[in-house]
Design a protein around this motif. Structure first.
Motif, PDB file in Angstrom:
ATOM      1  N   ILE A 128       0.800  -1.226   0.000  1.00  0.00           N
ATOM      2  CA  ILE A 128       0.000   0.000   0.000  1.00  0.00           C
ATOM      3  C   ILE A 128       0.832   1.274   0.000  1.00  0.00           C
ATOM      4  CG2 ILE A 128      -1.906  -1.145   1.167  1.00  0.00           C
ATOM      5  CD1 ILE A 128      -1.092   0.464   3.693  1.00  0.00           C
ATOM      6  N   CYS A 129       2.153   1.149   0.039  1.00  0.00           N
ATOM      7  CA  CYS A 129       2.987   2.353   0.050  1.00  0.00           C
ATOM      8  C   CYS A 129       2.707   3.209  -1.181  1.00  0.00           C
ATOM      9  CB  CYS A 129       4.458   1.964   0.104  1.00  0.00           C
ATOM     10  SG  CYS A 129       5.600   3.356   0.013  1.00  0.00           S
ATOM     11  N   ALA A 130       2.636   2.563  -2.355  1.00  0.00           N
ATOM     12  CA  ALA A 130       2.386   3.314  -3.591  1.00  0.00           C
ATOM     13  C   ALA A 130       1.019   3.986  -3.559  1.00  0.00           C
ATOM     14  CB  ALA A 130       2.498   2.384  -4.797  1.00  0.00           C
ATOM     15  N   ILE A 131       0.016   3.296  -3.028  1.00  0.00           N
ATOM     16  CA  ILE A 131      -1.331   3.876  -2.951  1.00  0.00           C
ATOM     17  C   ILE A 131      -1.315   5.151  -2.126  1.00  0.00           C
ATOM     18  CG2 ILE A 131      -3.663   3.524  -2.044  1.00  0.00           C
ATOM     19  CD1 ILE A 131      -3.395   0.591  -2.699  1.00  0.00           C
ATOM     20  N   ILE A 132      -0.680   5.087  -0.960  1.00  0.00           N
ATOM     21  CA  ILE A 132      -0.656   6.240  -0.055  1.00  0.00           C
ATOM     22  C   ILE A 132       0.098   7.404  -0.684  1.00  0.00           C
ATOM     23  CG2 ILE A 132       0.241   7.072   2.150  1.00  0.00           C
ATOM     24  CD1 ILE A 132      -0.341   4.271   3.286  1.00  0.00           C
ATOM     25  N   LEU A 133       1.278   7.127  -1.271  1.00  0.00           N
ATOM     26  CA  LEU A 133       2.088   8.207  -1.837  1.00  0.00           C
ATOM     27  C   LEU A 133       1.418   8.837  -3.057  1.00  0.00           C
ATOM     28  CD1 LEU A 133       5.713   6.755  -1.549  1.00  0.00           C
ATOM     29  CD2 LEU A 133       4.682   8.602  -0.215  1.00  0.00           C
ATOM     30  N   ILE A 134       0.844   8.023  -3.921  1.00  0.00           N
ATOM     31  CA  ILE A 134       0.199   8.565  -5.117  1.00  0.00           C
ATOM     32  C   ILE A 134      -1.035   9.378  -4.737  1.00  0.00           C
ATOM     33  CG2 ILE A 134      -1.080   7.930  -7.206  1.00  0.00           C
ATOM     34  CD1 ILE A 134       0.881   5.563  -7.482  1.00  0.00           C
ATOM     35  N   THR A 135      -1.808   8.884  -3.775  1.00  0.00           N
ATOM     36  CA  THR A 135      -2.977   9.642  -3.322  1.00  0.00           C
ATOM     37  C   THR A 135      -2.552  10.963  -2.692  1.00  0.00           C
ATOM     38  OG1 THR A 135      -4.147   7.562  -2.911  1.00  0.00           O
ATOM     39  CG2 THR A 135      -5.060   9.546  -1.912  1.00  0.00           C
ATOM     40  N   GLY A 136      -1.485  10.940  -1.894  1.00  0.00           N
ATOM     41  CA  GLY A 136      -0.965  12.170  -1.311  1.00  0.00           C
ATOM     42  C   GLY A 136      -0.490  13.148  -2.364  1.00  0.00           C
ATOM     43  N   ALA A 143     -24.275  17.930  -6.462  1.00  0.00           N
ATOM     44  CA  ALA A 143     -24.208  17.247  -7.768  1.00  0.00           C
ATOM     45  C   ALA A 143     -23.084  17.827  -8.613  1.00  0.00           C
ATOM     46  CB  ALA A 143     -25.545  17.386  -8.481  1.00  0.00           C
ATOM     47  N   GLY A 144     -22.985  19.153  -8.662  1.00  0.00           N
ATOM     48  CA  GLY A 144     -21.907  19.777  -9.419  1.00  0.00           C
ATOM     49  C   GLY A 144     -20.550  19.464  -8.846  1.00  0.00           C
ATOM     50  N   ALA A 145     -20.452  19.355  -7.504  1.00  0.00           N
ATOM     51  CA  ALA A 145     -19.180  19.048  -6.851  1.00  0.00           C
ATOM     52  C   ALA A 145     -18.799  17.581  -6.971  1.00  0.00           C
ATOM     53  CB  ALA A 145     -19.253  19.450  -5.379  1.00  0.00           C
ATOM     54  N   THR A 146     -19.675  16.758  -7.535  1.00  0.00           N
ATOM     55  CA  THR A 146     -19.418  15.324  -7.683  1.00  0.00           C
ATOM     56  C   THR A 146     -18.900  14.975  -9.073  1.00  0.00           C
ATOM     57  OG1 THR A 146     -21.137  14.785  -6.063  1.00  0.00           O
ATOM     58  CG2 THR A 146     -20.502  13.031  -7.583  1.00  0.00           C
ATOM     59  N   VAL A 147     -19.384  15.656 -10.095  1.00  0.00           N
ATOM     60  CA  VAL A 147     -19.093  15.243 -11.472  1.00  0.00           C
ATOM     61  C   VAL A 147     -17.607  15.387 -11.804  1.00  0.00           C
ATOM     62  CG1 VAL A 147     -21.408  15.918 -12.211  1.00  0.00           C
ATOM     63  CG2 VAL A 147     -19.533  17.543 -12.453  1.00  0.00           C
ATOM     64  N   LEU A 148     -17.182  14.621 -12.822  1.00  0.00           N
ATOM     65  CA  LEU A 148     -15.883  14.794 -13.472  1.00  0.00           C
ATOM     66  C   LEU A 148     -14.700  14.707 -12.517  1.00  0.00           C
ATOM     67  CD1 LEU A 148     -16.863  17.639 -15.971  1.00  0.00           C
ATOM     68  CD2 LEU A 148     -16.415  15.245 -16.519  1.00  0.00           C
ATOM     69  N   SER A 149     -14.711  13.730 -11.629  1.00  0.00           N
ATOM     70  CA  SER A 149     -13.531  13.440 -10.822  1.00  0.00           C
ATOM     71  C   SER A 149     -12.391  13.037 -11.753  1.00  0.00           C
ATOM     72  CB  SER A 149     -13.839  12.297  -9.848  1.00  0.00           C
ATOM     73  OG  SER A 149     -12.669  11.816  -9.237  1.00  0.00           O
ATOM     74  N   HIS A 150     -11.264  13.727 -11.642  1.00  0.00           N
ATOM     75  CA  HIS A 150     -10.129  13.382 -12.520  1.00  0.00           C
ATOM     76  C   HIS A 150      -8.823  13.543 -11.775  1.00  0.00           C
ATOM     77  CE1 HIS A 150      -8.954  17.593 -13.676  1.00  0.00           C
ATOM     78  NE2 HIS A 150     -10.207  17.827 -13.347  1.00  0.00           N
ATOM     79  N   VAL A 151      -7.719  13.775 -12.487  1.00  0.00           N
ATOM     80  CA  VAL A 151      -6.394  13.606 -11.901  1.00  0.00           C
ATOM     81  C   VAL A 151      -6.031  14.641 -10.849  1.00  0.00           C
ATOM     82  CG1 VAL A 151      -5.424  12.347 -13.855  1.00  0.00           C
ATOM     83  CG2 VAL A 151      -5.410  14.850 -13.889  1.00  0.00           C
ATOM     84  N   TRP A 180      -7.295   8.977  -7.357  1.00  0.00           N
ATOM     85  CA  TRP A 180      -6.131   8.106  -7.215  1.00  0.00           C
ATOM     86  C   TRP A 180      -6.383   6.997  -6.210  1.00  0.00           C
ATOM     87  CZ3 TRP A 180      -2.810   8.548 -10.940  1.00  0.00           C
ATOM     88  CH2 TRP A 180      -2.710   9.751 -11.625  1.00  0.00           C
ATOM     89  N   LEU A 181      -7.165   7.276  -5.183  1.00  0.00           N
ATOM     90  CA  LEU A 181      -7.486   6.244  -4.209  1.00  0.00           C
ATOM     91  C   LEU A 181      -8.270   5.112  -4.869  1.00  0.00           C
ATOM     92  CD1 LEU A 181      -7.142   5.773  -1.138  1.00  0.00           C
ATOM     93  CD2 LEU A 181      -9.439   6.687  -0.841  1.00  0.00           C
ATOM     94  N   VAL A 182      -9.286   5.460  -5.645  1.00  0.00           N
ATOM     95  CA  VAL A 182     -10.081   4.459  -6.353  1.00  0.00           C
ATOM     96  C   VAL A 182      -9.224   3.724  -7.377  1.00  0.00           C
ATOM     97  CG1 VAL A 182     -11.968   4.171  -8.009  1.00  0.00           C
ATOM     98  CG2 VAL A 182     -12.292   5.605  -5.990  1.00  0.00           C
ATOM     99  N   SER A 183      -8.414   4.461  -8.122  1.00  0.00           N
ATOM    100  CA  SER A 183      -7.565   3.862  -9.147  1.00  0.00           C
ATOM    101  C   SER A 183      -6.673   2.780  -8.561  1.00  0.00           C
ATOM    102  CB  SER A 183      -6.719   4.950  -9.812  1.00  0.00           C
ATOM    103  OG  SER A 183      -5.717   4.397 -10.636  1.00  0.00           O
TER     104      SER A 183
END
Length: 491
Positions: free
Chosen positions: A349-357, A438-446, A452-455
């Motif tokens: 999980i090290c990569a997950i934590i660092l990439i999300t950070g 609703a507007g604050a939810t759409v288009l989650s991206h990089v 990154w957490l979901v990815s």
């Protein structure tokens, strides 16, 4: 830190943000540079481009990185410990078997989503996803096919509840800014969240799962091998080989996954009770926060403060892990065996934590760049109806700087004056809160740390995450807005 006074106009800041996102995608998807390195590099370049003083750039970078890392690292660490203990003791399989026995194989994704909706009422998105991860992966591994069939309904349920329904902080803050009633927002938000989840998440997940194959992530299980000694990735590559009878979608033989405990698996009631520990503790903290905000009690003193400490998400998960060690691990192995299980969980999980950070770092740079303030001043008088204005402003802020919370609270502050002048009823204010969410939810991206957490949790590359998670978040937001808009027309 506070946002700097914008050096450039809104159009220039938007171009810088768009260029930064394009460069990031190019580095990750074309150059194949590691996502963590790419995010840090682009964050530095973006900070230079928007005009931060050179001496302030290290603090700017740490603003988003430390904030995200502080909230994510403990959640992910305790979450995968709990997930690994559930997996190696058979607890996750017991949950999956019970779920399937009650709902049937065909309705397993629906069952996961409904369970996540209930679980997600008091629990934040990331904490709920961490706790549910072993259950999602176990069900997906058992039945095969794309992980998206099982992961998106559950993850989308947590996202819907977190964005739209009090007592989550975003809708509570927006309701207070607009002068509404939290109880009315709750009563209106719940049915809208349910409809939006079913249309924008569950139905969409069936469509996406049928078209995009994602194998089961090794975050909890480790690199599993089937009876032929092949990993999931190797099986996918050989799906079309003649005589292959072990392709995804067919029942396979469970593989060896590192440390395994062969004793009798725990009872369903034991596992369910274990998962209810963080639910109850975090619920207490959420309720106390809501009562404190309303002025009903002082949540910062005495016993309420102690309960609030226990209900803090990292503390609640730590308590759950300790109880899991006592009731799942210790009766089946030594403490040395438990230590090996936990070490095995923490390694990947090290990569997950660092990439999300690092994703939080990039979003933080954009947040502090002043792009939100510049957009706010440009959008404050759009001339549209209030509900459409709320949705558009929240959407543009979300896309520009990534943080759903910032988009939600900024939009609430922007339109609060107009709402006060309009003399709206509490139900109308509740619909405005839903439109903002609703507007604050759409288009989650990089530029969104949640992307990154979901990815990384679901083992998807960036392109696949954009094609699946981003699409689903957008359909969820659009569905919620469509329902709110329809009700706005008749209230």
């Amino acid at each position: 830190m506070e946002a700097i006074e914008p050096v450039y106009g809104t159009a220039t800041l938007l171009l810088i943000a768009a260029g930064a996102v394009a460069l990031l995608l190019f580095l990750i998807m074309k150059v194949k540079l590691h996502a963590f390195v790419s995010l840090v590099l682009v964050s530095v370049l973006t900070a230079l481009a928007v005009g931060f003083p050179l001496a302030d750039i290290p603090d700017v970078l740490m603003f988003g990185f430390a904030d995200t890392l502080g909230s994510v690292a403990l959640l992910v660490a305790f979450g995968v410990m709990l997930g690994r203990l559930l997996e190696v003791t058979g607890g996750a399989q017991v949950l999956a078997d019970t779920l399937i026995a009650r709902f049937g194989e065909r309705r397993a994704p629906l069952a996961l989503g409904v369970a996540a909706l209930l679980f997600g009422f008091p629990i934040f998105f990331d904490a709920g996803l961490v706790v549910f991860l072993p259950i999602i992966l176990t069900v997906a591994r058992r039945f095969g096919g794309s992980l998206l069939f099982y992961a998106l309904p559950a993850a989308g349920a947590f996202a819907a509840m977190h964005a739209i329904v009090p007592p989550h902080p975003g809708p509570v803050a927006a309701t207070e800014q607009l002068g509404g009633d939290i109880g009315v927002t709750l009563l209106i938000g719940i049915p809208i969240a349910l409809v939006a989840w079913y249309v924008g998440v569950y139905l969409v997940s069936r469509f996406l799962g049928a078209r995009v194959f994602v194998s089961v992530s090794d975050v909890v299980f480790g690199a599993a091998r089937d009876a032929h000694g092949r990993t999931d990735a190797e099986r996918v590559e050989n799906d079309d080989a003649p005589g292959n009878d072990d392709a995804p979608g067919k029942a396979g033989v469970p593989g060896e996954r590192g440390v395994r405990l062969g004793q009798q698996p725990p009872r369903f009631g034991t596992v369910l009770g274990l998962l209810l520990i963080p639910l109850v503790l975090i619920s207490c903290d959420t309720v106390l926060d809501t009562l404190g905000t309303a002025g009903t009690l002082d949540a910062d003193e005495g016993f309420p403060a102690f309960l609030g400490l226990l209900g803090t998400t990292p503390v609640a998960l730590m308590i759950t892990v300790i109880v899991a060690i006592m009731v799942l691990g210790k009766p089946r192995t030594s403490m040395e065996g438990v230590r090996k299980i936990v070490d095995e969980a923490l390694g990947p999980i090290c990569a997950i934590i660092l990439i999300t950070g690092a994703g939080g770092m990039f979003g933080g740079v954009l947040e502090l760049s002043g792009i939100g303030d510049a957009l706010s001043s440009s959008l404050s008088d759009l001339g549209f109806s209030l509900i459409l204005q709320a949705f558009i402003i929240a959407t543009l802020l979300r896309v520009a700087q990534g943080s759903a919370t910032v988009a939600l609270t900024t939009t609430g502050g922007l339109i609060a004056g107009s709402v006060g002048e309009a003399g709206l009823s509490n139900p109308q204010i509740a619909l405005l809160v839903v439109a903002i969410a609703a507007g604050a939810t759409v288009l989650s991206h990089v530029n969104d740390s949640g992307f990154w957490l979901v990815s990384r949790f679901f083992g998807m590359d960036e392109k696949t995450t954009l094609k699946t998670w981003t699409v689903m978040e957008t359909t969820l937001g659009l569905s919620a807005f469509a329902v709110a808009l329809g009700l706005w027309a008749v209230i």
